[in-house]
Design a protein around this motif. Structure first.
Motif, PDB file in Angstrom:
ATOM      1  N   UNK A 196       0.833  -1.203   0.000  1.00 44.92           N
ATOM      2  CA  UNK A 196       0.000   0.000   0.000  1.00 44.92           C
ATOM      3  C   UNK A 196       0.863   1.247   0.000  1.00 44.92           C
ATOM      4  N   UNK A 197       0.223   2.372   0.314  1.00 41.62           N
ATOM      5  CA  UNK A 197       0.925   3.656   0.268  1.00 41.62           C
ATOM      6  C   UNK A 197       2.091   3.684   1.265  1.00 41.62           C
ATOM      7  N   UNK A 198       1.878   3.109   2.447  1.00 38.93           N
ATOM      8  CA  UNK A 198       2.927   3.113   3.473  1.00 38.93           C
ATOM      9  C   UNK A 198       3.699   1.793   3.538  1.00 38.93           C
ATOM     10  N   UNK A 199       3.280   0.810   2.734  1.00 39.84           N
ATOM     11  CA  UNK A 199       3.966  -0.509   2.748  1.00 39.84           C
ATOM     12  C   UNK A 199       4.312  -0.870   1.305  1.00 39.84           C
ATOM     13  N   UNK A 200       5.564  -0.647   0.951  1.00 41.25           N
ATOM     14  CA  UNK A 200       5.982  -0.821  -0.443  1.00 41.25           C
ATOM     15  C   UNK A 200       6.337  -2.252  -0.798  1.00 41.25           C
ATOM     16  N   UNK A 201       6.784  -3.018   0.197  1.00 38.94           N
ATOM     17  CA  UNK A 201       7.227  -4.391  -0.080  1.00 38.94           C
ATOM     18  C   UNK A 201       6.376  -5.403   0.686  1.00 38.94           C
ATOM     19  N   UNK A 202       6.026  -6.516   0.042  1.00 41.98           N
ATOM     20  CA  UNK A 202       5.300  -7.572   0.774  1.00 41.98           C
ATOM     21  C   UNK A 202       6.167  -8.132   1.902  1.00 41.98           C
ATOM     22  N   UNK A 203       5.518  -8.549   2.969  1.00 41.17           N
ATOM     23  CA  UNK A 203       6.232  -9.182   4.093  1.00 41.17           C
ATOM     24  C   UNK A 203       6.236 -10.698   3.856  1.00 41.17           C
ATOM     25  N   UNK A 204       7.195 -11.123   3.046  1.00 39.45           N
ATOM     26  CA  UNK A 204       7.236 -12.545   2.659  1.00 39.45           C
ATOM     27  C   UNK A 204       7.485 -13.462   3.852  1.00 39.45           C
ATOM     28  N   UNK A 205       8.294 -13.009   4.785  1.00 42.44           N
ATOM     29  CA  UNK A 205       8.647 -13.863   5.929  1.00 42.44           C
ATOM     30  C   UNK A 205       7.405 -14.176   6.773  1.00 42.44           C
ATOM     31  N   UNK A 206       6.637 -13.136   7.092  1.00 43.52           N
ATOM     32  CA  UNK A 206       5.415 -13.346   7.904  1.00 43.52           C
ATOM     33  C   UNK A 206       4.369 -14.146   7.130  1.00 43.52           C
ATOM     34  N   UNK A 207       4.275 -13.888   5.816  1.00 44.83           N
ATOM     35  CA  UNK A 207       3.319 -14.634   4.982  1.00 44.83           C
ATOM     36  C   UNK A 207       3.677 -16.115   4.954  1.00 44.83           C
ATOM     37  N   UNK A 208       4.970 -16.393   4.801  1.00 42.33           N
ATOM     38  CA  UNK A 208       5.426 -17.801   4.769  1.00 42.33           C
ATOM     39  C   UNK A 208       5.072 -18.501   6.075  1.00 42.33           C
ATOM     40  N   UNK A 209       5.257 -17.792   7.191  1.00 44.28           N
ATOM     41  CA  UNK A 209       4.935 -18.366   8.497  1.00 44.28           C
ATOM     42  C   UNK A 209       3.443 -18.707   8.600  1.00 44.28           C
ATOM     43  N   UNK A 210       2.588 -17.810   8.118  1.00 41.30           N
ATOM     44  CA  UNK A 210       1.143 -18.056   8.164  1.00 41.30           C
ATOM     45  C   UNK A 210       0.738 -19.205   7.237  1.00 41.30           C
ATOM     46  N   UNK A 211       1.375 -19.273   6.052  1.00 45.23           N
ATOM     47  CA  UNK A 211       1.077 -20.392   5.133  1.00 45.23           C
ATOM     48  C   UNK A 211       1.486 -21.728   5.773  1.00 45.23           C
ATOM     49  N   UNK A 212       2.614 -21.711   6.471  1.00 44.19           N
ATOM     50  CA  UNK A 212       3.064 -22.930   7.152  1.00 44.19           C
ATOM     51  C   UNK A 212       2.082 -23.381   8.211  1.00 44.19           C
ATOM     52  N   UNK A 213       1.562 -22.415   8.981  1.00 42.29           N
ATOM     53  CA  UNK A 213       0.562 -22.749  10.014  1.00 42.29           C
ATOM     54  C   UNK A 213      -0.730 -23.269   9.382  1.00 42.29           C
ATOM     55  N   UNK A 214      -1.101 -22.668   8.251  1.00 41.36           N
ATOM     56  CA  UNK A 214      -2.308 -23.130   7.542  1.00 41.36           C
ATOM     57  C   UNK A 214      -2.129 -24.574   7.073  1.00 41.36           C
ATOM     58  N   UNK A 215      -0.929 -24.884   6.557  1.00 43.17           N
ATOM     59  CA  UNK A 215      -0.647 -26.238   6.070  1.00 43.17           C
ATOM     60  C   UNK A 215      -0.790 -27.262   7.195  1.00 43.17           C
TER      61      UNK A 215
END
Length: 312
Positions: free
Chosen positions: A23-42
């Motif tokens: 978004x306007x204040x967040x230019x880069x995706x937070x891949x590390x946190x996303x990966x952690x959430x995907x792992x928990x979902x798995x």
């Protein structure tokens, strides 16, 4: 319980998607946190036995780690996705993902983990696609050999050799066993070299290549302790019987404890070995039988009687 876990997995997926948004204040995706959430979902989907959803979550986790340049963690996620496919009985697809993981482990500089993944893939596919399993075991052996872990390398080559014999791919089996033998010689495990010579000879004889079998024995005389061993004596007897087409002698050698207690695939080769042309069998001498009453002459006697009075 399953429904609760599925909902839990969906919540983690939603969180992961939020971490990937910019978004306007967040230019880069937070891949590390996303990966952690995907792992928990798995994990949640796996516990609910929703293996398709678990696999998809693992793949998303892997991509997030790749985008974050965390190759080791990406490889782990790909391997986990492969294990979900295994639960779904999609073994070829599972192996494909585990192979991909092993390549990433190598790229990351963790060859031991790569080798273990490849071996795991080989075990998964062995009963379904032995040819692919051979390839995987050989790849694993190469990784271990490059790391100078020769004992682990030769163990995997042995698995490949036995599968090749089981599939009656004798030309390839002969080469594989020779490679095993060379490594055992290098690590000075000479008694196992003797056993590999027996395996080689049986494979060559099943290839109908007596010359190659004889050459194996002749070359093995240079291995310390081989000349004069029971293995050497048995092989010389086996080759003599095969050369003379003496099936009894060959069968006696191949049914001896030395051959019978080898790995099952080689023991079977021995028991099924037939000399060229079917061979000759030693027959026990026939006991002369008494002539029945009323019979006074054999065919030979009759022939003699025919000419007893002379030719004229």
């Amino acid at each position: 319980m399953a429904a609760q876990k599925i909902n839990e997995g969906l919540e983690h997926l939603a969180k992961a998607e939020k971490y990937l948004k910019t978004g306007f204040l967040k230019w880069k995706p937070d891949y590390d946190s996303a990966a952690s959430e995907y792992g928990k979902a798995a994990v949640a989907f796996k516990n609910a036995k929703q293996f398709e959803q678990a696999k998809d979550a693992c793949l998303r986790e892997a991509i997030a780690h790749e985008n974050n340049r965390a190759l080791f963690h990406a490889a782990k996620a790909y391997e986990q996705a492969g294990m979900m496919l295994k639960e779904m009985q999609k073994l070829p697809e599972a192996v494909q993902l585990i192979e991909k993981a092993s390549m990433m482990y190598l790229e990351n500089g963790t060859p031991d983990t790569a080798a273990m993944a490849l071996e795991r893939a080989g075990k998964l596919i062995e009963n379904v696609d032995p040819e692919k399993a051979v390839q995987l075991y050989q790849q694993t052996a190469n990784v271990f050999e490059n790391e100078e872990r020769l004992r682990q390398a030769v163990e995997l080559l042995g698995k490949a050799s036995r599968l090749l014999v089981r599939g009656r791919r004798f030309d390839e089996a002969a080469l594989s066993i020779q490679k095993e033998k060379n490594i055992y010689k290098e690590i000075e495990n000479y008694p196992t070299c003797y056993k590999k010579t027996i395996a080689q000879v049986l494979v060559h004889l099943h290839r109908n290549d007596y010359v190659a079998a004889e050459r194996c024995v002749r070359e093995s005389y240079s291995i310390p302790g081989f000349n004069g061993s029971e293995d050497c004596a048995a092989l010389e007897q086996l080759l003599e019987g095969y050369d003379q087409q003496d099936q009894d002698q060959v069968s006696d050698v191949c049914s001896s404890p030395l051959f019978k207690y080898m790995d099952n695939d080689y023991a079977k080769l021995g028991l099924s070995l037939v000399v060229p042309g079917g061979g000759i069998k030693k027959k026990s001498p026939a006991t002369p039988q008494a002539k029945p009453d009323g019979v006074t002459a054999t065919a030979a006697d009759e022939e003699e009687d025919e000419y007893s009075g002379g030719l004229c």
